[in-house]
Write a protein that holds these residues in place. Structure first.
Motif, PDB file in Angstrom:
ATOM      1  N   SER A 144       0.831  -1.195   0.000  1.00  0.00           N
ATOM      2  CA  SER A 144       0.000   0.000   0.000  1.00  0.00           C
ATOM      3  C   SER A 144       0.867   1.246   0.000  1.00  0.00           C
ATOM      4  O   SER A 144       1.810   1.361   0.772  1.00  0.00           O
ATOM      5  CB  SER A 144      -0.908  -0.020   1.240  1.00  0.00           C
ATOM      6  OG  SER A 144      -1.685   1.142   1.276  1.00  0.00           O
ATOM      7  N   GLY A 145       0.558   2.169  -0.885  1.00  0.00           N
ATOM      8  CA  GLY A 145       1.302   3.424  -0.970  1.00  0.00           C
ATOM      9  C   GLY A 145       2.505   3.361  -1.890  1.00  0.00           C
ATOM     10  O   GLY A 145       3.200   4.365  -2.088  1.00  0.00           O
TER      11      GLY A 145
ATOM     12  N   GLY B 205       2.577   3.192  -5.013  1.00  0.00           N
ATOM     13  CA  GLY B 205       2.369   3.955  -6.250  1.00  0.00           C
ATOM     14  C   GLY B 205       1.694   3.156  -7.347  1.00  0.00           C
ATOM     15  O   GLY B 205       1.709   3.559  -8.513  1.00  0.00           O
ATOM     16  N   LYS B 206       1.051   2.063  -6.986  1.00  0.00           N
ATOM     17  CA  LYS B 206       0.437   1.187  -7.989  1.00  0.00           C
ATOM     18  C   LYS B 206      -0.691   1.888  -8.750  1.00  0.00           C
ATOM     19  O   LYS B 206      -0.732   1.850  -9.982  1.00  0.00           O
ATOM     20  CB  LYS B 206      -0.111  -0.092  -7.316  1.00  0.00           C
ATOM     21  CG  LYS B 206       0.928  -0.869  -6.530  1.00  0.00           C
ATOM     22  CD  LYS B 206       0.349  -2.137  -5.926  1.00  0.00           C
ATOM     23  CE  LYS B 206      -0.769  -1.923  -4.915  1.00  0.00           C
ATOM     24  NZ  LYS B 206      -0.380  -1.160  -3.708  1.00  0.00           N
ATOM     25  N   SER B 207      -1.599   2.525  -8.002  1.00  0.00           N
ATOM     26  CA  SER B 207      -2.719   3.201  -8.671  1.00  0.00           C
ATOM     27  C   SER B 207      -2.207   4.372  -9.511  1.00  0.00           C
ATOM     28  O   SER B 207      -2.713   4.636 -10.598  1.00  0.00           O
ATOM     29  CB  SER B 207      -3.724   3.720  -7.640  1.00  0.00           C
ATOM     30  OG  SER B 207      -4.299   2.648  -6.941  1.00  0.00           O
ATOM     31  N   THR B 208      -1.204   5.055  -8.978  1.00  0.00           N
ATOM     32  CA  THR B 208      -0.603   6.168  -9.722  1.00  0.00           C
ATOM     33  C   THR B 208      -0.053   5.666 -11.049  1.00  0.00           C
ATOM     34  O   THR B 208      -0.322   6.257 -12.106  1.00  0.00           O
ATOM     35  CB  THR B 208       0.544   6.791  -8.883  1.00  0.00           C
ATOM     36  OG1 THR B 208       0.011   7.222  -7.629  1.00  0.00           O
ATOM     37  CG2 THR B 208       1.183   7.956  -9.602  1.00  0.00           C
TER      38      THR B 208
ATOM     39  N   GLN C  19     -10.036   1.228  -8.478  1.00  0.00           N
ATOM     40  CA  GLN C  19      -9.915   0.661  -7.130  1.00  0.00           C
ATOM     41  C   GLN C  19     -11.152   0.999  -6.295  1.00  0.00           C
ATOM     42  O   GLN C  19     -11.613   0.182  -5.510  1.00  0.00           O
ATOM     43  CB  GLN C  19      -8.645   1.215  -6.469  1.00  0.00           C
ATOM     44  CG  GLN C  19      -8.361   0.615  -5.109  1.00  0.00           C
ATOM     45  CD  GLN C  19      -6.980   0.985  -4.597  1.00  0.00           C
ATOM     46  OE1 GLN C  19      -6.309   1.867  -5.141  1.00  0.00           O
ATOM     47  NE2 GLN C  19      -6.545   0.312  -3.554  1.00  0.00           N
TER      48      GLN C  19
HETATM   49  N1  LIG Z   1      -3.301  13.344  -5.572  1.00  0.00           N
HETATM   50  C1  LIG Z   1      -2.341  13.080  -4.689  1.00  0.00           C
HETATM   51  N2  LIG Z   1      -1.713  14.075  -4.028  1.00  0.00           N
HETATM   52  C2  LIG Z   1      -0.717  13.799  -3.158  1.00  0.00           C
HETATM   53  N3  LIG Z   1      -0.279  12.577  -2.855  1.00  0.00           N
HETATM   54  C3  LIG Z   1      -0.876  11.549  -3.470  1.00  0.00           C
HETATM   55  C4  LIG Z   1      -1.923  11.736  -4.424  1.00  0.00           C
HETATM   56  N4  LIG Z   1      -2.312  10.522  -4.886  1.00  0.00           N
HETATM   57  C5  LIG Z   1      -1.539   9.623  -4.254  1.00  0.00           C
HETATM   58  N5  LIG Z   1      -0.677  10.231  -3.405  1.00  0.00           N
HETATM   59  C6  LIG Z   1       0.341   9.553  -2.565  1.00  0.00           C
HETATM   60  O1  LIG Z   1       1.149   8.788  -3.449  1.00  0.00           O
HETATM   61  C7  LIG Z   1       1.486   7.523  -2.870  1.00  0.00           C
HETATM   62  C8  LIG Z   1       1.093   6.423  -3.825  1.00  0.00           C
HETATM   63  O2  LIG Z   1      -0.323   6.387  -3.928  1.00  0.00           O
HETATM   64  P1  LIG Z   1      -1.070   5.250  -4.761  1.00  0.00           P
HETATM   65  O3  LIG Z   1      -2.524   5.477  -4.612  1.00  0.00           O
HETATM   66  O4  LIG Z   1      -0.517   5.238  -6.138  1.00  0.00           O
HETATM   67  O5  LIG Z   1      -0.584   3.947  -3.984  1.00  0.00           O
HETATM   68  P2  LIG Z   1      -1.055   2.430  -4.117  1.00  0.00           P
HETATM   69  O6  LIG Z   1       0.171   1.599  -4.287  1.00  0.00           O
HETATM   70  O7  LIG Z   1      -2.106   2.330  -5.151  1.00  0.00           O
HETATM   71  O8  LIG Z   1      -1.672   2.142  -2.667  1.00  0.00           O
HETATM   72  P3  LIG Z   1      -2.912   1.201  -2.247  1.00  0.00           P
HETATM   73  O9  LIG Z   1      -2.419  -0.216  -2.311  1.00  0.00           O
HETATM   74  O10 LIG Z   1      -3.212   1.613  -0.846  1.00  0.00           O
HETATM   75  O11 LIG Z   1      -4.043   1.469  -3.187  1.00  0.00           O
HETATM   76  C9  LIG Z   1       0.783   7.479  -1.528  1.00  0.00           C
HETATM   77  O12 LIG Z   1       1.745   7.721  -0.511  1.00  0.00           O
HETATM   78  C10 LIG Z   1      -0.246   8.556  -1.595  1.00  0.00           C
HETATM   79  O13 LIG Z   1      -0.437   9.154  -0.336  1.00  0.00           O
END
Ligand SMILES: Nc1ncnc2c1ncn2[C@@H]1O[C@H](COP(=O)(O)OP(=O)(O)OP(=O)(O)O)[C@@H](O)[C@H]1O
Ligand SMILES: [Mg+2]
Length: 216
Positions: A41-42, A44-47, A91
């Motif tokens: 989690s966190g 950056g996968k969704s990003t 998601q």
């Molecule tokens: N719009 C935004 N502004 C600032 N920080 C952001 C933004 N979107 C995501 N983040 C930060 O970027 C990091 C990656 O976020 P992301 O959603 O890509 O993670 P993830 O791997 O998909 O997590 P999860 O498994 O919880 O869904 C996180 O630390 C999050 O807090």
């Protein structure tokens, strides 16, 4: 579809500091490739998934789809790319709360001339994954796992060239998780759809031959 990510960096500006989520990331997804993006989690996968799908832009670096740099597309071309070629499974579902499940699912094809065929096929899948008798409900009247299955069906109804699925089995029981993965594999095999599936679940990731690990 062939996708190449070159030196992707994503920095979020927050009120207190910059947050570097992706740094110098490279990834190639070949035509008909199926892979999982794995990380905690966190990480950056969704990003990363939203950058691949042209929903978000990197701070630097390039996303090249079939030889075309997405940053060179005009807004309407980019919208067309997303609408016609990508099946995005969010998601957090992004279902329209005032539309019944069935209408959420069929919305992407409602103007298509061959919509009946697509709707019939998706109804068979709805039956297979156990939500057929819930399709008259509004999203707010469905369990999380049911909403997730609705979001999955909406994402694949249009036979997209690439399915971008963000933790699509996170709210499902084991049996339905496996069914969803099998449906994706079938779409890959029979229609040549690329599949990129994000997960933080080892059991889900292990079902894929190719894996891209994000984060340490
Ligand atoms: N719009 C935004 N502004 C600032 N920080 C952001 C933004 N979107 C995501 N983040 C930060 O970027 C990091 C990656 O976020 P992301 O959603 O890509 O993670 P993830 O791997 O998909 O997590 P999860 O498994 O919880 O869904 C996180 O630390 C999050 O807090
Ligand atoms: Mg995420």
């Amino acid at each position: 579809m062939h996708i190449k990510l070159e030196k992707i960096t994503k920095i979020y500006q927050t009120p207190y500091k910059e947050l570097k989520v992706l740094e110098n990331l490279g990834l190639e997804i070949k035509d008909k490739d199926m892979l999982t993006i794995f990380g905690k989690s966190g990480a950056g996968k969704s990003t990363l998934l939203s950058i691949i799908g042209g929903m978000d832009t990197p701070t630097s670096g390039r996303v090249i789809v079939d030889g075309v740099d997405l940053s060179n597309l005009k807004p309407d071309e980019l919208a067309d790319f997303r609408k016609k070629r990508i099946g995005y499974i969010f998601q957090s579902f992004n279902l329209l709360g005032n539309l019944k499940a069935v209408d959420n699912i069929t919305l992407p094809v409602i103007l298509d001339t061959d919509k009946d065929k697509k709707i019939n096929r998706i109804m068979e899948l709805a039956q297979e994954i156990g939500i057929k008798d819930r399709l008259g409900h509004l999203p707010g009247e469905l369990s999380l796992g049911e909403q997730q299955r609705v979001a999955i069906l909406r994402g694949i109804i249009n036979s997209p060239e690439i399915i971008l699925a963000d933790e699509p089995t996170a709210h499902l029981d084991n049996e339905n998780s496996l069914k969803i993965i099998e449906i994706f594999k079938k779409l890959n095999k029979e229609q040549g759809a690329n599949v990129v599936l994000v997960t933080d679940h080892e059991g889900v990731a292990s079902r894929f031959e190719k894996r891209f690990n994000l984060g340490e």
